[in-house]
Scaffold this active site. Structure first.
Site, PDB file in Angstrom:
ATOM      1  N   CYS A 137       0.792  -1.222   0.000  1.00 61.11           N
ATOM      2  CA  CYS A 137       0.000   0.000   0.000  1.00 61.11           C
ATOM      3  C   CYS A 137       0.824   1.272   0.000  1.00 61.11           C
ATOM      4  CB  CYS A 137      -0.900   0.068   1.238  1.00 61.11           C
ATOM      5  SG  CYS A 137      -2.068  -1.262   1.392  1.00 61.11           S
ATOM      6  N   GLY A 190       1.494   0.035  -4.932  1.00 58.68           N
ATOM      7  CA  GLY A 190       0.221  -0.678  -5.047  1.00 58.68           C
ATOM      8  C   GLY A 190      -0.410  -0.361  -6.383  1.00 58.68           C
ATOM      9  N   ASN A 196      -1.370   1.681   5.453  1.00 55.27           N
ATOM     10  CA  ASN A 196      -0.326   0.894   4.829  1.00 55.27           C
ATOM     11  C   ASN A 196       0.289   0.069   5.951  1.00 55.27           C
ATOM     12  OD1 ASN A 196       3.094   1.727   3.936  1.00 55.27           O
ATOM     13  ND2 ASN A 196       1.962  -0.118   3.379  1.00 55.27           N
ATOM     14  N   GLY A 197       0.272  -1.256   5.785  1.00 57.25           N
ATOM     15  CA  GLY A 197       0.839  -2.107   6.830  1.00 57.25           C
ATOM     16  C   GLY A 197      -0.106  -3.227   7.149  1.00 57.25           C
ATOM     17  N   TYR A 231      14.259  -2.003  -1.769  1.00 51.03           N
ATOM     18  CA  TYR A 231      13.418  -2.228  -2.935  1.00 51.03           C
ATOM     19  C   TYR A 231      12.138  -1.407  -2.991  1.00 51.03           C
ATOM     20  CZ  TYR A 231      10.543  -4.678  -6.354  1.00 51.03           C
ATOM     21  OH  TYR A 231       9.751  -4.972  -7.422  1.00 51.03           O
TER      22      TYR A 231
END
Lengths: 490, 490, 490, 490
Positions: free
Chosen positions: B22, B48, B126-127, B267
């Site tokens: 996300c 995402g 996000n998570g 990344y």
């Protein structure tokens, strides 16, 4: 909060009719149940043209759902979609959007689904919960999160908060809290359920097909799949049909005298349905007969306003001996209105939909038979077209009493100030529409046509006729809280 | 229960990368806030790619929302859609679907919205909430109806049940019940809120643009609208920004030492973002430098595996003195995979995406620099292509340590048995991939590259590196309940 | 006459590049030939992103065709479409729309098809017929009906009117009437044909795959299907490949010295293609080397303008010894521009596409290597971004000579007045762009980079370099008729 | 060669009717002419439901065209499309696809357009050119390239090759070469043209609206825009209407006695159109009257097969004194068939479209009045439904003579072997359909109903009645060349 997941639905060409807001359908005990539901909803499309939804349950994939704007035949007939709805139990729904709600959201399309600790349930309903706003307020106060603006969602939340151990018991708990007029179909992983409110205002019938059971708003949707009509669900009855085919009848409400909606006979139901043991077509034809007796007039032609006025016109012609003829042709490619039309096209108005058969009308005294007058706007346009075509006289005969009160039981009515009959007498309407004569069938005449030989019983009316009489059999609590004044019982 | 309101999203061509699930973004104090959110989400698209959503609030029209499958640029740039999202406060979200979830539903696309008695709130995160399943079970028992399969929805229900009087207070209440690693943006009618979990695993930064404030997963999404980077939200911090532009900092969690995700540097984050005060590009280039020191080899060409291996390859080339060259060309029209491909096209595999620059590779000893090895399937295909093109030797150099453990903090990782490094030593992997040599950077080398001159502190690691070390800074409760065994702390 | 059968294609974000207008591909002797053509076109997508088409022939269903706006991967990979294109022979085409043509029509998408008395033929071409308007006028006078605005259609009509008995002979007839620069692939029920104009301006290569033959604009599209590169079609050659696999080489044109397009090396072709026996990547890298020799400057960083400037930047860095770094990040989700963007989004301009890696640039003297300068608008925006990010100096190095003349051979160039180099000297451009220095590679330097050790032979230039030199190897008849003045040969 | 630029059109639910293949419409001298054409085509939709097209001309943008599959109201009512069709002159077309043609292509949708040296022309036609295949062969031999499989395109190519100096003169040249039955509307930049074949088989009428002129297949499409019906175009007449409003009448054909299509009266035309000076509704009603006289039977109910049998049923009921009733209800949401239906839905067959009004039918002797019997498949299904509903007797009365011969003049008829009446006598059909009686109106009775008091003149029939009599007034050359044997004149 509006979501734009799908194209905004087209609004019908004119808003000069009362509109049923929903049709419901449920099937259990048949393979590919969702396919049967799709067929049933196709037959119920006249009860709601904007959107439809189906939920099915399959042990492998669980509950599956699809909800779409548009016609059933454009969505729920595609193999690619129907394959996503496997299982032997399924329910479905077609709907109009609620009046005044701009920007209908797919979130508001039924059936609704809730996951409880003992499993999920889906529910769809036709009608209206008259204390929904109060219930919603109370539920939000207690921490419920609503996902739609639909009154149906209250039932799901009430069920979620019930302490009962089974889903049918939880539904009974929930039903005891709701007021209004509604027919419900609902399902769990193994059960199909049907409920009709205590007065039986909205219709719901039971059918059988092979080893399976069917619930439907109307019998015409049993015919389409070849199901046998068993009986109507009784007012106040809740049926629970199990996977083994056994049917249990419960009574969640206190018993009351039935008050089913008389407008279903006049306009909502399809003419090929059987309602209250009577052919809807025959009732409408009989209304025409009564109307010819109550309001005769010398004329050359009885002409229906297509298509809903036709059976009454046939009855009027037969009773009066005046020839019947199709003086108005309906453009059959005009099911919905134009999307995003040019100015020029918008201005064409009623001509896009109807054309007068000039050769038939010219020089004649014409009786136009229509099912109802709501705002009166369409009647005016039709009068103009008929006179332009050279008619000598125009007489309107209306197959329902004056519509003077809004419905709060799941029918889309304009507010009272927009109802022609709420503001004018029959004579004033005749002058306003500028026709040679205008007559509505009397309330008693209508009752006779539906089989009550002695007409309406004013102390205990046999039907809900609030839209004509202003007598509301269920107090519309939310509306009263907003200041609507209900006519004192006479 | 799957809803098919939109086309199922395409799954990326190969699943041989870890995937951030996300990106979040929020704006307040700027006209047409949703437009800025759209731009921010476009810049965060790499976090995402399957779906995105925006919620905005405007006093006239209330909360408005749009959620769509597909790229931000294909949906949230159209004037016709953006006009439906007015107002000066808005939040947004981009997401991957959760691993293993077949048939992603638009219902699962954030932000989520809840109506409370004191008004509504929208939330995106996000998570991952590591005790979401337990929370969901408890909430359903108490009558909450879940509409999605997302862990985020727990927060909304916890807020709905809080007795606190303001929404920020309710959010604090809710946060105290959740465990996990997450960055949250949320909004009410007047407030923009941002939260970072106690360890600060997932990133969240604060920016300023004119009179407005911006919250974003990464700084590159501040750049795109021209906003000024102010600071990172601190681990465990909750900021509440009011309509008047005032910013309040709260601390809902007990203080802990920071453990931000080291894989963001390797990344996830874009190379042009600033993370923990460091340029991501520079860190990656430095990883290449460290790798050249740790794992030198004689060769003729340093060639990145496009595109994510490029900065490390530049660093490796610079440090080793071996020429840098683009030996593999990526088809830039291959952002997503083919939908419904023919058999023949499916069989083409990696050639649809990459092509070897034969003239550059033939006869050479080639060092291939890649960012990570997950399943190893892509590495094998690339080795084949390189050898087909006539390379004399193939040496893999990997810019991260062996990925041997799944992430439970919002990153899509295959289960452990699918992780090559969970099942093989470096030498076994080299033999398995059949290359002349294969070397991963060491965990200490990676820590040096991100600026820890002394490498990793084994007693108090400065980052979350669970995917490499198996040391999980937050106990993954739901997974443990399902039987996942966490490595004993050393 | 515009037809709106499909959405108008998006126009690329900026128009500050020359654009190849087409790619062609053909396959014979392979089952499901159209699938291979789809893959080939996917690999040639950079040569034309607006639309694509495929025609195949199958004895049972005859000629079948599909033409679509949009990317190959979004259309020609779906099994449902590809099944409609059966057979062992097929040709395909990708294209840009012609400059200045508003409202591209699907009718203009190649391949074109014509039915002759001896059977049908389909044809696709890359390039431009320079006397197309004159031919069209003459054909219409004689009763031909044109269906498109494409110059290719002239060839079909010329073939229809030929008295020759076979389709290949009719094509020879037709070719003798056309002037210009073009590569053609064509097919009949049994034959695949390929033609390159007398000067070989546009590329066309021959490959073999199993028992089948392949024709392609570039070798990278042989690689994608695993075909073996056999040779280039020679300038002025026409190959006719029969169903039995035999290949006949014909020479419809008078022999001339080859003048292939030098800009294919600079920009159009993919870096992983082999052109004129040379790796395109290596040539571009060598341009960087030459540029470093011709135009050295003291600096801290060599930074490519992504993505096309990268190989030259690598060469420049290697030759100069200045570090190479990716100071500008390209948003990989920005393949096409936004459709119907809001005002705010439009204003974001280049930031939607590129972001400067501030940490890498700040305080540095930066050499930016770009492939070309057309209008100069992008260069200005990039200079601004680099300076905003804190660069101390900005030096532009351009991997092609000044583009001062329009191309009439199938490349979309602005009219001369819009070409920066047509109106300014190098120094004036440097001042206009407001950079610390600006240097283009010399024409001789470019020739050296493509392998001509002695540079350009001014008496008999080895390549078509009209866009740089203004020397047009084929007289642009239609343009001359409209008043375009061709530079007198020096 | 099939092109798949649009979804393949749905084929109507059953193929058991003859189908008019086209409707044409043209307007000149009115602003936004294309809007009027759209309205006209909407009114003519019953003549062709698969596709429609409009061409308009505007001095600024030239000829513009849009062709679409689907209903007029779904395409040609959107402002966004109609804005692309500016100008004061426009023509349009609605069509069915030709029988047996799999995969209709948008290329085959009219109007067709051709660019000649003196300017362009667009043309649309209703009917059939009976020597089209021969003409096509000759034209291809001479170098014409056909873009469609439509016979209309021959006219464009003949015009292109004419040596005449004006487009109307070229059209006259072309018309002298074509045989068949057709009504044409055509336009140039300044002129609107209308043509009716020498026998006037297909209809075409002229109307006036303000300063503008209108050409239409039927008068109902004049009514929709409020235009005044002026007269029919005469058999063999060509009208050329100039921009100044002047109308020139030409006679390109040798004079012949009129033979207009009698089936237009029976079925094709809308009941509210005026055809040959007679109301179509009245004619149909009169057919019912004649039928009641020719074929009386004792019964309880006269029931139309909806919707086309209704006027004849009204006439039959009035003449016979047997009550008229709507015993069969048509699902109004069933305009087209289901696309990609599931097996179960396909099996439902006629029930999706029709439902019997059981209460009205049960126990009755029912006369079913239908307009025609083609294959007889629908009649069988309806008989079954009626008997299932409990009818005591079923009597079919058909409002047209037995359809025993295919039409070659623009009507989609099955081949002869599929026509029930081509293979059975009336009695055999009665047995085959298993009904209590079956009677067709006689050919003389039909002629009387259309106003020929003495019935059909066998020496010089007043109408084209080839589908009943097998006497073809125009020799079907292409069919004869394929071996079709025309009945010798009696």
């Amino acid at each position: 909060m509006s979501s734009c997941a799908a194209m905004p639905p087209a609004h019908p060409f004119d808003d000069d009719k009362l509109r049923e807001e929903c049709g419901v359908y449920g099937v259990t005990g048949l393979p590919e149940a969702a396919n049967f539901v799709a067929l049933g909803l196709h037959a119920l499309q006249h009860r709601g043209q904007e959107a439809g939804g189906i939920v099915s349950y399959d042990p492998d994939t669980g509950f599956n759902s699809a909800r779409r704007f548009g016609y059933v035949r454009d969505n729920f007939t595609k193999a690619s979609l129907m394959e996503t709805l496997p299982g032997t139990v399924a329910i479905g729904h077609v709907r109009y959007s609620t009046a005044g709600k701009k920007g209908a959201a797919i979130r508001d399309v039924q059936p609704f689904f809730g996951e409880f600790s003992m499993g999920g349930a889906a529910i769809a309903h036709n009608g209206n919960i008259t204390n929904a706003e109060e219930l919603r307020h109370d539920l939000i106060e207690r921490g419920s999160i609503f996902q739609s603006s639909s009154d149906t969602e209250c039932i799901i939340h009430l069920m979620a908060r019930s302490m009962a151990k089974s889903i049918p018991d939880r539904m009974e708990d929930a039903l005891r809290r709701v007021e209004g007029a509604f027919s419900i179909v609902a399902m769990t992983r193994t059960k199909l359920m049907g409920v009709r409110d205590a007065l039986g205002v909205r219709p719901l019938v039971l059918g059988q097909f092979g080893d399976g059971w069917v619930l439907s708003s109307e019998t015409c949707a049993l015919d389409i799949i070849g199901a046998r009509f068993v009986r109507e669900i009784e007012p106040g009855e809740m049926v629970v049909i199990s996977a083994d085919g056994s049917l249990e009848s419960r009574r969640p409400f206190r018993p009351k005298a039935s008050r089913s909606c008389i407008f279903e006979h006049v306009y909502f139901s399809r003419p090929d349905s059987i309602l209250g043991g009577r052919s809807v077509y025959e009732t409408r034809r009989q209304i025409g007969v009564e109307l010819a007796r109550e309001a005769p007039v010398e004329a050359d032609l009885v002409c229906p306003v297509p298509d809903s006025g036709t059976p009454a016109a046939i009855g009027y012609a037969a009773e009066s001996g005046i020839p019947f003829g199709l003086g108005i042709t309906r453009n059959q490619y005009m099911g919905r209105t134009f999307i995003e039309p040019t100015e020029q096209i918008r201005n064409m108005g009623v001509r896009l939909k109807l054309n007068v058969n000039r050769a038939l009308i010219a020089g004649k005294r014409v009786i136009l038979v229509d099912d109802s007058v709501v705002r009166g706007t369409t009647s005016q346009k039709i009068r103009e077209m008929i006179l332009d075509a050279g008619a000598k006289e125009v007489h309107f005969r209306i197959a329902s009493p004056p519509t003077a009160w809004p419905c709060f039981y799941g029918v889309d009515t304009p507010e009272r100030s927009k109802l022609l009959a709420a503001n004018m007498t029959e004579d004033e309407m005749c002058a306003h529409l500028n026709v040679d004569s205008l007559k509505f069938i009397s309330l008693d005449g209508l009752y006779r046509a539906v089989g009550e030989a002695n007409g309406r019983d004013p102390k205990a009316p046999q039907y809900c006729d609030a839209c004509f009489s202003g007598e509301y059999p269920v107090a519309p609590s939310d509306m009263i809280a907003k200041g609507f004044t209900v006519k004192a019982a006479e």
